[in-house]
Write a protein that holds these residues in place. Sequence first.
Motif, PDB file in Angstrom:
ATOM      1  N   UNK A   8       0.795  -1.211   0.000  1.00  0.00           N
ATOM      2  CA  UNK A   8       0.000   0.000   0.000  1.00  0.00           C
ATOM      3  C   UNK A   8       0.832   1.268   0.000  1.00  0.00           C
ATOM      4  N   UNK A   9       2.103   1.164  -0.312  1.00  0.00           N
ATOM      5  CA  UNK A   9       2.989   2.329  -0.327  1.00  0.00           C
ATOM      6  C   UNK A   9       2.745   3.168  -1.580  1.00  0.00           C
ATOM      7  N   UNK A  10       3.165   4.435  -1.552  1.00  0.00           N
ATOM      8  CA  UNK A  10       3.011   5.290  -2.739  1.00  0.00           C
ATOM      9  C   UNK A  10       3.793   4.743  -3.934  1.00  0.00           C
ATOM     10  N   UNK A  11       3.406   5.207  -5.114  1.00  0.00           N
ATOM     11  CA  UNK A  11       4.089   4.839  -6.342  1.00  0.00           C
ATOM     12  C   UNK A  11       5.603   5.035  -6.210  1.00  0.00           C
ATOM     13  N   UNK A  12       6.371   4.048  -6.643  1.00  0.00           N
ATOM     14  CA  UNK A  12       7.837   3.981  -6.649  1.00  0.00           C
ATOM     15  C   UNK A  12       8.411   3.411  -5.360  1.00  0.00           C
ATOM     16  N   UNK A  13       7.735   3.578  -4.230  1.00  0.00           N
ATOM     17  CA  UNK A  13       8.321   3.208  -2.940  1.00  0.00           C
ATOM     18  C   UNK A  13       8.073   1.732  -2.627  1.00  0.00           C
ATOM     19  N   UNK A  14       9.158   0.994  -2.340  1.00  0.00           N
ATOM     20  CA  UNK A  14       9.063  -0.419  -1.982  1.00  0.00           C
ATOM     21  C   UNK A  14       9.099  -0.624  -0.475  1.00  0.00           C
ATOM     22  N   UNK A  15       9.608   0.366   0.233  1.00  0.00           N
ATOM     23  CA  UNK A  15       9.703   0.292   1.689  1.00  0.00           C
ATOM     24  C   UNK A  15       9.884   1.710   2.208  1.00  0.00           C
ATOM     25  N   UNK A  16       9.622   1.925   3.470  1.00  0.00           N
ATOM     26  CA  UNK A  16       9.812   3.242   4.085  1.00  0.00           C
ATOM     27  C   UNK A  16      10.445   3.083   5.457  1.00  0.00           C
ATOM     28  N   UNK A  17      11.399   3.967   5.730  1.00  0.00           N
ATOM     29  CA  UNK A  17      12.089   3.945   7.012  1.00  0.00           C
ATOM     30  C   UNK A  17      12.370   5.382   7.435  1.00  0.00           C
ATOM     31  N   UNK A 105      12.861  10.111  -0.881  1.00  0.00           N
ATOM     32  CA  UNK A 105      12.403  10.684   0.377  1.00  0.00           C
ATOM     33  C   UNK A 105      10.909  10.999   0.330  1.00  0.00           C
ATOM     34  N   UNK A 106      10.308  11.133   1.492  1.00  0.00           N
ATOM     35  CA  UNK A 106       8.976  11.721   1.630  1.00  0.00           C
ATOM     36  C   UNK A 106       8.726  11.993   3.098  1.00  0.00           C
ATOM     37  N   UNK A 117       5.031  15.321  10.940  1.00  0.00           N
ATOM     38  CA  UNK A 117       5.578  14.607   9.790  1.00  0.00           C
ATOM     39  C   UNK A 117       7.074  14.380   9.988  1.00  0.00           C
ATOM     40  N   UNK A 118       7.524  13.190   9.645  1.00  0.00           N
ATOM     41  CA  UNK A 118       8.938  12.843   9.767  1.00  0.00           C
ATOM     42  C   UNK A 118       9.511  12.546   8.388  1.00  0.00           C
ATOM     43  N   UNK A 119      10.774  12.887   8.205  1.00  0.00           N
ATOM     44  CA  UNK A 119      11.433  12.613   6.931  1.00  0.00           C
ATOM     45  C   UNK A 119      11.778  11.123   6.861  1.00  0.00           C
ATOM     46  N   UNK A 120      11.243  10.459   5.855  1.00  0.00           N
ATOM     47  CA  UNK A 120      11.478   9.032   5.656  1.00  0.00           C
ATOM     48  C   UNK A 120      12.126   8.811   4.293  1.00  0.00           C
ATOM     49  N   UNK A 121      12.619   7.596   4.087  1.00  0.00           N
ATOM     50  CA  UNK A 121      13.251   7.264   2.811  1.00  0.00           C
ATOM     51  C   UNK A 121      13.008   5.795   2.486  1.00  0.00           C
ATOM     52  N   UNK A 122      13.202   5.477   1.217  1.00  0.00           N
ATOM     53  CA  UNK A 122      13.082   4.096   0.756  1.00  0.00           C
ATOM     54  C   UNK A 122      14.467   3.463   0.818  1.00  0.00           C
ATOM     55  N   UNK A 123      14.703   2.537   1.762  1.00  0.00           N
ATOM     56  CA  UNK A 123      16.045   1.952   1.906  1.00  0.00           C
ATOM     57  C   UNK A 123      16.454   1.071   0.727  1.00  0.00           C
ATOM     58  N   UNK A 124      15.492   0.695  -0.116  1.00  0.00           N
ATOM     59  CA  UNK A 124      15.823  -0.143  -1.267  1.00  0.00           C
ATOM     60  C   UNK A 124      16.348   0.664  -2.452  1.00  0.00           C
ATOM     61  N   UNK A 125      16.365   1.992  -2.330  1.00  0.00           N
ATOM     62  CA  UNK A 125      16.730   2.852  -3.466  1.00  0.00           C
ATOM     63  C   UNK A 125      18.210   2.806  -3.793  1.00  0.00           C
ATOM     64  N   UNK A 126      19.042   2.491  -2.800  1.00  0.00           N
ATOM     65  CA  UNK A 126      20.480   2.496  -3.011  1.00  0.00           C
ATOM     66  C   UNK A 126      21.107   3.870  -2.922  1.00  0.00           C
ATOM     67  N   UNK A 127      20.317   4.866  -2.585  1.00  0.00           N
ATOM     68  CA  UNK A 127      20.832   6.237  -2.502  1.00  0.00           C
ATOM     69  C   UNK A 127      21.501   6.498  -1.159  1.00  0.00           C
ATOM     70  N   UNK A 128      20.956   5.934  -0.082  1.00  0.00           N
ATOM     71  CA  UNK A 128      21.482   6.146   1.262  1.00  0.00           C
ATOM     72  C   UNK A 128      22.078   4.846   1.794  1.00  0.00           C
ATOM     73  N   UNK A 129      23.190   4.963   2.527  1.00  0.00           N
ATOM     74  CA  UNK A 129      23.780   3.771   3.117  1.00  0.00           C
ATOM     75  C   UNK A 129      25.120   4.077   3.764  1.00  0.00           C
ATOM     76  N   UNK A 130      25.738   3.043   4.313  1.00  0.00           N
ATOM     77  CA  UNK A 130      27.041   3.200   4.967  1.00  0.00           C
ATOM     78  C   UNK A 130      28.142   3.092   3.907  1.00  0.00           C
ATOM     79  N   UNK A 131      28.168   4.085   3.017  1.00  0.00           N
ATOM     80  CA  UNK A 131      29.101   4.071   1.890  1.00  0.00           C
ATOM     81  C   UNK A 131      30.427   4.744   2.262  1.00  0.00           C
TER      82      UNK A 131
END
Length: 258
Positions: A8-17, A105-106, A117-131
Amino acid sequence: MASAPAQGLPLFYKDLQPLSSLDHADWKARNIGSASFFAQAHAVPLTVEEFISAQRFHPIVFSAGDNPVPLALMGLNEGVNVFVDENGQPNREMYIPAYVRRYPFLLARLRPDSDELSLCFDPSSGVLGAFDEGDPIFVDGQPSDVIKGTLEFCEKFEQAGAQSGFFMNELINNKLLIDGEATIQLPDGSAPFVYRGFQIVSEERVLELRGDVVRKLVQTGVMPLIYAHLFSLQLMQVLFGLQQEQGKVPQPELVLPS
């Protein structure tokens, strides 16, 4: 209608954190150089403040149902986006909706009993991480400039969404929306392609509005947006032609996101 997003997530989003200075203190944001999530998006939510820019390149329609939303069409068929390549990168001049630019983000409510409202992100995007490389998300436990800019963008997107809600209420309350239909006639005289499954503003009903209603719609900025939408519908034929050029054989059914 198109199948609903996962969970039931918005279009494009596979997960939210939710973004956390504790859990993501050492994380970085990187540019992955692609937007594959966008590659097969044929209809993308649009805010009303984007109508003037978007209507130069994309038909603007409204989803079917009792709670319609504005959509910019990237193609006439599900899974077809004629403006980008397989990596989601533009291959011709277009308008990229803020909804796309916001990802991954959203702003979201983490608790149903709170309006915060809290800033969340899709962890499956590959944009954010311990890089090892990238821009820090937090500096000394505080949001970095990158995240501050992202938060500001998301806040403006929410404000634009509220303006879009007002616009849609005006269309609904004045009974201006009707079922849309786009008929594409091929030069060879074969049976035309007929697309349905969306809503548009009835120009006839607009012309029948009382003078005081028209004045209100002009003063509140609704009327120019209505005509931006109506003008954009002329691009249906252009979109069809682009699909033909790219060998993406169209089918006579327009399926919009639910």
